[in-house]
Write a protein that holds these residues in place. Structure first.
Motif, PDB file in Angstrom:
ATOM      1  N   ALA A   1      25.246 -75.830  47.955  1.00  0.00           N
ATOM      2  CA  ALA A   1      24.608 -76.570  46.860  1.00  0.00           C
ATOM      3  C   ALA A   1      25.467 -77.769  46.514  1.00  0.00           C
ATOM      4  O   ALA A   1      26.691 -77.689  46.514  1.00  0.00           O
ATOM      5  N   THR A   2      24.835 -78.882  46.244  1.00  0.00           N
ATOM      6  CA  THR A   2      25.547 -80.074  45.790  1.00  0.00           C
ATOM      7  C   THR A   2      24.755 -80.759  44.693  1.00  0.00           C
ATOM      8  O   THR A   2      23.531 -80.665  44.619  1.00  0.00           O
ATOM      9  N   ALA A   3      25.494 -81.462  43.838  1.00  0.00           N
ATOM     10  CA  ALA A   3      24.874 -82.339  42.845  1.00  0.00           C
ATOM     11  C   ALA A   3      24.504 -83.657  43.526  1.00  0.00           C
ATOM     12  O   ALA A   3      24.964 -83.953  44.629  1.00  0.00           O
ATOM     13  N   PRO A   4      23.684 -84.485  42.890  1.00  0.00           N
ATOM     14  CA  PRO A   4      23.298 -85.758  43.495  1.00  0.00           C
ATOM     15  C   PRO A   4      24.476 -86.682  43.816  1.00  0.00           C
ATOM     16  O   PRO A   4      24.375 -87.533  44.690  1.00  0.00           O
ATOM     17  N   ASP A   5      25.616 -86.498  43.110  1.00  0.00           N
ATOM     18  CA  ASP A   5      26.779 -87.341  43.397  1.00  0.00           C
ATOM     19  C   ASP A   5      27.608 -86.818  44.559  1.00  0.00           C
ATOM     20  O   ASP A   5      28.619 -87.401  44.947  1.00  0.00           O
TER      21      ASP A   5
ATOM     22  N   SER B   1      26.510 -77.833  33.238  1.00  0.00           N
ATOM     23  CA  SER B   1      27.761 -78.282  33.858  1.00  0.00           C
ATOM     24  C   SER B   1      28.839 -78.403  32.800  1.00  0.00           C
ATOM     25  O   SER B   1      28.673 -79.108  31.799  1.00  0.00           O
ATOM     26  N   HIS B   2      29.985 -77.712  33.056  1.00  0.00           N
ATOM     27  CA  HIS B   2      31.090 -77.813  32.109  1.00  0.00           C
ATOM     28  C   HIS B   2      32.395 -77.577  32.867  1.00  0.00           C
ATOM     29  O   HIS B   2      32.981 -76.493  32.826  1.00  0.00           O
TER      30      HIS B   2
ATOM     31  N   PRO C   1      31.191 -90.016  40.016  1.00  0.00           N
ATOM     32  CA  PRO C   1      30.632 -88.697  39.707  1.00  0.00           C
ATOM     33  C   PRO C   1      29.811 -88.704  38.436  1.00  0.00           C
ATOM     34  O   PRO C   1      30.004 -89.532  37.538  1.00  0.00           O
ATOM     35  N   LEU C   2      28.875 -87.776  38.388  1.00  0.00           N
ATOM     36  CA  LEU C   2      28.127 -87.543  37.163  1.00  0.00           C
ATOM     37  C   LEU C   2      29.069 -87.021  36.081  1.00  0.00           C
ATOM     38  O   LEU C   2      30.218 -86.670  36.348  1.00  0.00           O
ATOM     39  N   ASN C   3      28.558 -86.946  34.874  1.00  0.00           N
ATOM     40  CA  ASN C   3      29.314 -86.296  33.813  1.00  0.00           C
ATOM     41  C   ASN C   3      29.158 -84.782  33.985  1.00  0.00           C
ATOM     42  O   ASN C   3      28.110 -84.211  33.701  1.00  0.00           O
TER      43      ASN C   3
END
Length: 617
Positions: free
Chosen positions: A224-228, A207-208, A150-152
């Motif tokens: 919606a999704t993040a790139p990860d 993002s938090h 996963p991303l941070n």
């Protein structure tokens, strides 16, 4: 000498509000015994055109109910971790600051709002809350539980700074038009579909968080999704509920992000519509002209409250086995939630043999059901009362009580003695549905053998007697020939208490165009039934299909001849509506399609009330 207080008072006293803003509740965070909220939440609501109010953290249901009933929209804010005990899971070591009291508060507040159809938006923790409340699951700790890299998702930059992108498409939901660019699916899915237009655009977000949506709640759409691949937004295609994982309020209030402001504007627009729907229900009379709830009296039903029932599977025509859970779709609590003024409860009698003995049993059983309806109503007379005139409904609404009318479904109930019509009229019966599934002594049914070629000689006398006594003649369930025979004989307007239109769903129970026009010429009304099989040829209908039937009637014969008779508790599926508390969704859809408030008022009860009042006069 004038003071600053005097100057301030003059400003306040001289201000004339041009138009009231929708009231948007925002769930509070809880820290050190305080209900608190970061300013960007309510600043964003103000910038989008709403009037924010902070809902204090309390688990007192009466207090929260009183607050919720004033709201036009609701936002669930961010904050600490969600306690996994609500999901039946053991906590992982990485949990940070769980607060089970706030979780209970949020879950209670969400359920109260959902039961009333209040538009809902979730942010960060609010996104996770919505997913959990409707049956989804969470990653308790994304870095340690997510499969992959996963991303941070817990940025160190200020909250107003976007740190990664999400893939966004236009929403599949017809709720919002035109669709704002606020929700998305994965890029990989877009590639798999080989559709470059599948992704509407990419959007930079902040993002938090370290908890995240894992399995999406049933009925919701991942948007919606993040790139990860981590989920970033969901929405429901039928209910006005959507949520995002990021913090748009920070980007709106601190950096003026116009794309993020659209999220709040979306909620405000839905809240304005909801407020208008509430206005319609407060101003006009809402009446459901057919419910079969008395069928569940024998299983411990209580008219006052929502209570789970245990019902034998054989009752639902299923093989014998363990008792099934069932919650009746109509009760006073749900009527209050849905702002519904009155319901007709049907004393339903299934078609049986036409012998003297069987016919008398039908009479006796009908009286038993009527007496039980009256007993239930009398038990809760401070909240509800039986009504026999239109003026009774008006008085009850003015005094804050709900109204129950009693109808008879299946003229088989009068047996072979026409004097029973007067007996039932004296019990306050407002209509008799002349038949059910199968011919009786009165007439042929829509699902019948054509025994009489319409009304029998006895049936013609029954119609005349109903006219004399001020009992509405209901032709739902009758054959078309029966209905036309009734129209020839009846000197008063007739009703179809729960029927839809044949042109949109070719079912023998539905009303043809020819019959629809004849009922309108008679001054009657067709109350659209919400049963899936009467709304859509393939079943699995939604409330929008029900509104299609209403619109068809209005287009064909005018606004004065359409209404709603749900058939709640008499059918296994009702246009995707969980109960009478969701009746207001039809109001919302009618307003969304451009009907005036006055015309909506006619459809949700005014037209039925007109016929009812005319019969009694």
């Amino acid at each position: 000498m004038a003071t600053e207080i005097d100057a301030l008072n003059r400003v306040v006293d001289n201000y004339s509000l041009p138009a009231s803003r929708p009231l948007i509740g925002i769930s509070a965070n809880r820290k050190d015994g305080m209900s608190c909220l970061a300013e960007p939440y309510y600043e964003s609501v103000v910038m989008a055109g709403g009037a924010p109010v902070i809902v204090p953290v309390t688990t007192d249901i009466e207090t929260l109910t009183s607050i919720v009933e004033t709201l036009d929209g609701l936002i669930f804010s961010g904050g600490g971790d969600f306690d996994p005990k609500f999901l039946g899971e053991e906590p992982v070591p990485q949990l940070d600051g769980v607060d089970a009291y706030r979780d209970e508060y949020d879950l209670t507040l969400l359920r109260l709002a959902f039961n009333r159809q209040i538009p809902i938006m979730g942010i960060c923790r609010g996104h996770q809350l919505i997913n959990v409340a409707f049956g989804g699951t969470l990653y308790q700790d994304l870095p340690s539980q997510f499969e992959g890299h996963p991303l941070n998702h817990r940025q160190e930059e200020p909250r107003e700074v976007p740190t990664h992108e999400v893939f966004v498409i236009a929403p599949p939901s017809p709720i919002i038009a035109p669709p704002p660019p606020v929700i998305a699916r994965t890029k990989s899915e877009a590639i798999q579909k080989n559709n470059p237009e599948y992704i509407h655009h990419t959007q930079k977000v902040n993002s938090h968080h370290h908890q995240a949506v894992k399995n999406i709640a049933p009925g919701f759409i991942a948007t919606a999704t993040a790139p990860d691949g981590v989920n970033e937004a969901i929405e429901h295609p039928d209910y006005s509920i959507f949520s995002v994982q990021w913090h748009p309020e920070q980007m709106v209030a601190k950096s003026g992000d116009k794309e993020m402001l659209k999220l709040f504007e979306r909620l405000i627009n839905e809240a304005k519509l909801f407020r208008q729907a509430k206005t319609v229900h407060h101003k006009y009379y809402s009446i459901d002209s057919h419910t079969d709830t008395p069928l569940f009296f024998e299983f411990g039903y209580d008219l006052r409250k929502k209570n789970p029932l245990k019902v034998p599977p054989t009752f639902f025509n299923q093989p014998d086995g363990e008792l099934l859970d069932y919650e009746a779709k109509v009760d006073v609590s749900k009527m209050r939630d849905g702002l519904v003024d009155a319901v007709v409860m049907a004393a339903y009698i299934p078609q049986g043999e036409l012998t003297v003995e069987a016919s008398q049993r039908a009479v006796d059983n009908t009286l038993f059901i009527i007496n039980e309806i009256q007993r239930q109503v009398k038990t809760h007379q401070s909240l509800v009362s039986q009504v026999i005139t239109a003026e009774d409904i008006r008085r009850n609404k003015a005094e804050g009580r709900k109204s129950v009318l009693i109808g008879i479904e299946n003229g088989y109930a009068i047996g072979k003695d026409i004097r029973n019509v007067e007996c039932f009229a004296q019990k306050g019966i407002v209509y008799i549905t002349l038949s059910h599934n199968g011919d009786n002594d009165i007439c042929d049914a829509a699902v019948g053998a054509g025994t009489h070629n319409g009304l029998s000689a006895f049936g013609k006398e029954v119609v005349k007697e109903m006219n004399r006594l001020g009992v509405m003649v209901d032709i739902s369930h009758t054959s078309e020939k029966t209905a036309f025979d009734v129209l020839e004989i009846s000197k008063l307007p007739i009703i179809a208490s729960h029927s839809s239109v044949k042109a949109l769903c070719n079912h023998p129970r539905n009303i043809s165009d020819e019959l629809l026009k004849a009922i309108a010429e008679n001054g009657g009304v067709v109350q659209v039934c919400l049963y899936d099989k009467f709304l859509h040829n393939e079943g699995a209908a939604t409330f929008r299909d029900a509104v299609d039937h209403i619109c068809y009637i209005v287009d064909k014969v005018g606004i004065n001849y359409a209404g709603i008779g749900s058939d709640f508790d008499g059918c296994d599926s009702s246009a995707g509506l969980r109960g009478i508390n969701e009746f207001i969704r039809i109001t919302l859809e009618l307003l969304r399609r451009g009907f005036s408030e006055e015309d909506v008022g006619k459809i949700i009860g005014g037209n039925f009330l007109r016929v009812f009042q005319g019969i009694k006069n």
